[in-house]
Design a protein around this motif. Structure first.
Motif, short mmCIF file in Angstrom:
data_model
loop_
_atom_site.label_atom_id
_atom_site.label_comp_id
_atom_site.label_asym_id
_atom_site.label_seq_id
_atom_site.Cartn_x
_atom_site.Cartn_y
_atom_site.Cartn_z
N LEU A 155 -1.03 4.16 -1.85
CA LEU A 155 -2.40 3.98 -2.28
C LEU A 155 -3.29 4.61 -1.21
CD1 LEU A 155 -2.32 0.23 -3.41
CD2 LEU A 155 -1.95 2.27 -4.79
N ILE A 184 -6.57 4.80 -9.43
CA ILE A 184 -5.95 3.52 -9.79
C ILE A 184 -6.52 3.00 -11.11
CG2 ILE A 184 -7.50 1.92 -8.58
CD1 ILE A 184 -4.86 0.59 -7.51
N ARG A 205 -0.89 -2.03 -7.19
CA ARG A 205 -2.17 -2.66 -6.88
C ARG A 205 -2.21 -3.05 -5.41
NH1 ARG A 205 -3.17 -0.50 -10.86
NH2 ARG A 205 -3.65 -1.36 -12.86
N PRO A 206 -3.41 -3.02 -4.81
CA PRO A 206 -3.52 -3.48 -3.43
C PRO A 206 -3.27 -4.97 -3.33
CG PRO A 206 -5.69 -3.00 -4.32
CD PRO A 206 -4.68 -2.59 -5.36
N CYS A 262 -1.35 12.75 -7.76
CA CYS A 262 -2.28 11.66 -7.48
C CYS A 262 -3.16 11.39 -8.70
CB CYS A 262 -3.18 12.01 -6.30
SG CYS A 262 -2.29 12.26 -4.74
N SER A 298 0.82 -1.21 0.00
CA SER A 298 0.00 0.00 0.00
C SER A 298 0.86 1.27 0.00
CB SER A 298 -0.95 0.01 1.19
OG SER A 298 -0.22 0.00 2.39
N LEU A 332 -9.54 3.41 -5.13
CA LEU A 332 -8.26 3.88 -4.62
C LEU A 332 -7.60 4.85 -5.59
CD1 LEU A 332 -6.71 0.57 -3.24
CD2 LEU A 332 -7.64 2.48 -1.90
N VAL A 382 -3.62 6.55 -6.44
CA VAL A 382 -2.18 6.39 -6.25
C VAL A 382 -1.59 7.78 -6.15
CG1 VAL A 382 -0.03 5.55 -7.25
CG2 VAL A 382 -2.16 4.25 -7.60
#
Length: 144
Positions: A116, A90, A37-38, A87, A19, A48, A50
Motif C-alpha cells: 500500500l 484502493i 486494507r490498511p 498499481c 501495508s 492509498l 495498491v
C-alpha cells in the motif's frame, strides 16, 4: 494459509491488513477475493494505492479488480510472468483472483508481492508525458 477442499466453484474472501506482504496460492481452484486494507481507520486511507508485482512463475489464474461485483481485468495469466508492477487506487476495489479451469494436475502457483503506497508517491512516479516510471514504483516493491 487458506485451505479448503478443491471445489472448483467456491469463492473465498480474505482480508489482508498489512501495508506490505505477499500472497501465494498453490493449485488454485475457484476464486478468492483479496481485500487489501490498511490496519487503521483514517481519512488518509482513501488516498492509498495498491501496487502488486506478480512472481515470474505465477500461473493458473487471471486477476481482476472487483468493485461492487463489477470485474475489470487487471492481469491475464500470461501477463503475470512479465513480473511488472501494477498499481491502482484502493478505491477501485478488491482483487478478484479466478483460477483457470484445468484438466491436468500440473503444479500451478499464483503469487505476488503487494504494498500500500500513498497516492502522492504514485503520482510522483508519473512522468510529464503521462507514462508511468516503473522504476520508481518498482523500487518501492523491491524493498520487500
Amino acid at each position: 494459509g487458506l485451505t479448503h477442499e478443491g471445489h472448483t466453484r467456491d469463492v473465498e474472501q480474505v482480508y489482508l491488513r498489512c501495508s506490505q506482504g505477499s500472497l501465494e496460492w498453490l493449485y488454485p481452484t475457484g476464486a478468492v477475493i483479496v481485500n487489501l486494507r490498511p490496519n487503521t481507520v483514517s481519512p488518509a486511507a482513501a488516498r492509498l494505492s495498491v501496487c502488486i508485482k506478480p512472481s515470474k512463475d505465477s500461473t493458473g489464474t487471471n486477476i481482476y479488480l472487483d468493485r461492487s461485483g463489477k470485474l475489470r481485468l487487471l492481469l491475464r495469466e500470461q501477463d503475470q510472468a512479465q513480473g511488472k508492477v501494477h498499481c491502482f487506487s484502493i478505491r477501485e476495489g478488491a482483487l478478484f483472483i479466478e483460477a483457470i479451469p484445468r484438466t491436468d494436475i500440473s503444479r500451478r502457483i499464483t503469487a505476488f508481492q503487494y504494498e500500500l503506497v500513498n497516492d502522492r508517491l504514485r503520482a510522483e512516479s508519473q512522468s510529464p508525458g503521462g507514462k508511468k516510471d516503473v522504476c520508481c514504483v518498482t523500487s518501492v516493491l523491491q524493498q520487500l
